[in-house]
Write a protein that holds these residues in place. Structure first.
Motif, mmCIF file in Angstrom:
data_model
loop_
_atom_site.group_PDB
_atom_site.id
_atom_site.type_symbol
_atom_site.label_atom_id
_atom_site.label_comp_id
_atom_site.label_asym_id
_atom_site.label_seq_id
_atom_site.Cartn_x
_atom_site.Cartn_y
_atom_site.Cartn_z
ATOM 1 N N THR A 38 3.121 -9.057 0.104
ATOM 2 C CA THR A 38 2.929 -7.635 0.358
ATOM 3 C C THR A 38 1.873 -7.133 -0.615
ATOM 4 O O THR A 38 1.820 -7.568 -1.763
ATOM 5 C CB THR A 38 4.244 -6.867 0.126
ATOM 6 N N MET A 39 1.016 -6.209 -0.142
ATOM 7 C CA MET A 39 0.008 -5.643 -1.034
ATOM 8 C C MET A 39 0.126 -4.126 -1.056
ATOM 9 O O MET A 39 0.271 -3.487 -0.015
ATOM 10 C CB MET A 39 -1.403 -6.032 -0.608
ATOM 11 N N GLU A 40 0.046 -3.584 -2.267
ATOM 12 C CA GLU A 40 0.027 -2.147 -2.492
ATOM 13 C C GLU A 40 -1.089 -1.822 -3.466
ATOM 14 O O GLU A 40 -1.408 -2.621 -4.341
ATOM 15 C CB GLU A 40 1.340 -1.662 -3.092
ATOM 16 N N VAL A 41 -1.656 -0.632 -3.318
ATOM 17 C CA VAL A 41 -2.639 -0.124 -4.261
ATOM 18 C C VAL A 41 -2.081 1.192 -4.804
ATOM 19 O O VAL A 41 -1.652 2.058 -4.036
ATOM 20 C CB VAL A 41 -4.011 0.101 -3.591
ATOM 21 N N VAL A 42 -2.074 1.324 -6.121
ATOM 22 C CA VAL A 42 -1.600 2.544 -6.780
ATOM 23 C C VAL A 42 -2.803 3.188 -7.461
ATOM 24 O O VAL A 42 -3.476 2.557 -8.274
ATOM 25 C CB VAL A 42 -0.498 2.237 -7.818
ATOM 26 N N THR A 43 -3.061 4.449 -7.113
ATOM 27 C CA THR A 43 -4.207 5.171 -7.676
ATOM 28 C C THR A 43 -3.853 5.756 -9.034
ATOM 29 O O THR A 43 -2.684 5.789 -9.429
ATOM 30 C CB THR A 43 -4.659 6.304 -6.741
ATOM 31 N N GLN A 44 -4.867 6.285 -9.706
ATOM 32 C CA GLN A 44 -4.653 6.943 -11.002
ATOM 33 C C GLN A 44 -3.726 8.146 -10.858
ATOM 34 O O GLN A 44 -3.004 8.493 -11.781
ATOM 35 C CB GLN A 44 -5.992 7.368 -11.612
ATOM 36 N N GLY A 45 -3.730 8.778 -9.691
ATOM 37 C CA GLY A 45 -2.852 9.912 -9.420
ATOM 38 C C GLY A 45 -1.475 9.482 -8.933
ATOM 39 O O GLY A 45 -0.689 10.295 -8.472
ATOM 40 N N GLU A 46 -1.214 8.188 -9.011
ATOM 41 C CA GLU A 46 0.053 7.563 -8.626
ATOM 42 C C GLU A 46 0.340 7.652 -7.138
ATOM 43 O O GLU A 46 1.500 7.593 -6.708
ATOM 44 C CB GLU A 46 1.211 8.114 -9.461
ATOM 45 N N ASP A 47 -0.711 7.779 -6.312
ATOM 46 C CA ASP A 47 -0.545 7.660 -4.869
ATOM 47 C C ASP A 47 -0.368 6.182 -4.538
ATOM 48 O O ASP A 47 -0.999 5.321 -5.161
ATOM 49 C CB ASP A 47 -1.766 8.206 -4.126
ATOM 50 N N LEU A 48 0.459 5.894 -3.558
ATOM 51 C CA LEU A 48 0.757 4.518 -3.170
ATOM 52 C C LEU A 48 0.203 4.255 -1.778
ATOM 53 O O LEU A 48 0.507 4.992 -0.834
ATOM 54 C CB LEU A 48 2.273 4.286 -3.177
ATOM 55 N N ILE A 49 -0.616 3.220 -1.672
ATOM 56 C CA ILE A 49 -1.160 2.794 -0.389
ATOM 57 C C ILE A 49 -0.626 1.399 -0.138
ATOM 58 O O ILE A 49 -0.834 0.491 -0.944
ATOM 59 C CB ILE A 49 -2.706 2.786 -0.381
ATOM 60 N N ARG A 50 0.097 1.229 0.982
ATOM 61 C CA ARG A 50 0.706 -0.074 1.297
ATOM 62 C C ARG A 50 0.156 -0.579 2.625
ATOM 63 O O ARG A 50 0.067 0.160 3.591
ATOM 64 C CB ARG A 50 2.221 0.059 1.399
ATOM 65 N N TRP A 51 -0.202 -1.845 2.657
ATOM 66 C CA TRP A 51 -0.612 -2.475 3.899
ATOM 67 C C TRP A 51 0.653 -2.743 4.707
ATOM 68 O O TRP A 51 1.648 -3.249 4.174
ATOM 69 C CB TRP A 51 -1.356 -3.784 3.628
ATOM 70 N N ASP A 52 0.631 -2.413 5.987
ATOM 71 C CA ASP A 52 1.847 -2.559 6.789
ATOM 72 C C ASP A 52 2.096 -3.992 7.231
ATOM 73 O O ASP A 52 3.229 -4.347 7.539
ATOM 74 C CB ASP A 52 1.845 -1.608 7.984
ATOM 75 N N GLU A 53 1.090 -4.818 7.249
ATOM 76 C CA GLU A 53 1.258 -6.221 7.627
ATOM 77 C C GLU A 53 1.216 -7.105 6.384
ATOM 78 O O GLU A 53 0.334 -6.941 5.541
ATOM 79 C CB GLU A 53 0.152 -6.660 8.588
ATOM 80 N N PRO A 54 2.147 -8.051 6.273
ATOM 81 C CA PRO A 54 2.116 -8.970 5.129
ATOM 82 C C PRO A 54 1.000 -10.006 5.292
ATOM 83 O O PRO A 54 0.416 -10.145 6.365
ATOM 84 C CB PRO A 54 3.493 -9.627 5.170
ATOM 85 N N PHE A 55 0.739 -10.729 4.220
ATOM 86 C CA PHE A 55 -0.325 -11.732 4.190
ATOM 87 C C PHE A 55 0.283 -13.105 3.924
ATOM 88 O O PHE A 55 1.201 -13.232 3.117
ATOM 89 C CB PHE A 55 -1.338 -11.396 3.084
ATOM 90 N N ALA A 56 -0.269 -14.124 4.566
ATOM 91 C CA ALA A 56 0.248 -15.485 4.399
ATOM 92 C C ALA A 56 0.057 -15.986 2.972
ATOM 93 O O ALA A 56 0.894 -16.726 2.448
ATOM 94 C CB ALA A 56 -0.419 -16.431 5.395
ATOM 95 N N THR A 57 -1.053 -15.575 2.338
ATOM 96 C CA THR A 57 -1.321 -15.995 0.958
ATOM 97 C C THR A 57 -1.743 -14.782 0.134
ATOM 98 O O THR A 57 -2.216 -13.774 0.678
ATOM 99 C CB THR A 57 -2.444 -17.052 0.877
ATOM 100 N N ASP A 58 -1.578 -14.909 -1.174
ATOM 101 C CA ASP A 58 -2.030 -13.825 -2.052
ATOM 102 C C ASP A 58 -3.547 -13.691 -2.016
ATOM 103 O O ASP A 58 -4.091 -12.599 -2.131
ATOM 104 C CB ASP A 58 -1.497 -13.992 -3.479
ATOM 105 N N ARG A 59 -4.255 -14.792 -1.810
ATOM 106 C CA ARG A 59 -5.717 -14.766 -1.716
ATOM 107 C C ARG A 59 -6.158 -13.968 -0.490
ATOM 108 O O ARG A 59 -7.102 -13.178 -0.565
ATOM 109 C CB ARG A 59 -6.263 -16.202 -1.670
ATOM 110 N N GLU A 60 -5.462 -14.135 0.641
ATOM 111 C CA GLU A 60 -5.789 -13.355 1.843
ATOM 112 C C GLU A 60 -5.607 -11.866 1.576
ATOM 113 O O GLU A 60 -6.414 -11.041 2.016
ATOM 114 C CB GLU A 60 -4.915 -13.771 3.024
ATOM 115 N N ALA A 61 -4.551 -11.514 0.864
ATOM 116 C CA ALA A 61 -4.298 -10.114 0.533
ATOM 117 C C ALA A 61 -5.431 -9.563 -0.330
ATOM 118 O O ALA A 61 -5.984 -8.499 -0.041
ATOM 119 C CB ALA A 61 -2.951 -9.969 -0.184
#
Length: 86
Positions: A38-61
């Motif tokens: 699973t991949m998420e991005v957290v901004t400096q303002g603490e907003d959370l952006i999550r990809w809805d589809e998982p990734f087979a590898t961490d490199r793909e993410a």
């Protein structure tokens, strides 16, 4: 009380800075599993952006994160008023 599951974080996870903007890229899965990542991005303002589809590898993410930054810029993570799902 339910046990909190332990997470395994990718070595590719961490802070990413571009154009004066820093975000936290978190790539994770349940510890000890062979689950997709699973991949998420957290901004400096603490907003959370999550990809809805998982990734087979961490490199793909991480490659998907880099492709999003190359296509839309890191600032694109800051422009939404509503939580984002990619």
């Amino acid at each position: 009380m339910a046990k909190k599951e332990k997470l395994e974080h990718s070595e590719l996870a961490g802070e990413f800075t571009d154009d004066g903007i820093t975000v936290l890229v978190d790539i994770f899965r349940t510890a000890g599993s062979n689950e997709d990542w699973t991949m998420e991005v957290v901004t400096q303002g603490e907003d959370l952006i999550r990809w809805d589809e998982p990734f087979a590898t961490d490199r793909e993410a991480f490659d998907e994160f880099l492709a999003t930054v190359a296509r839309d810029g890191l600032r694109s993570f800051l422009e939404d008023d509503e939580p984002s799902v990619h």
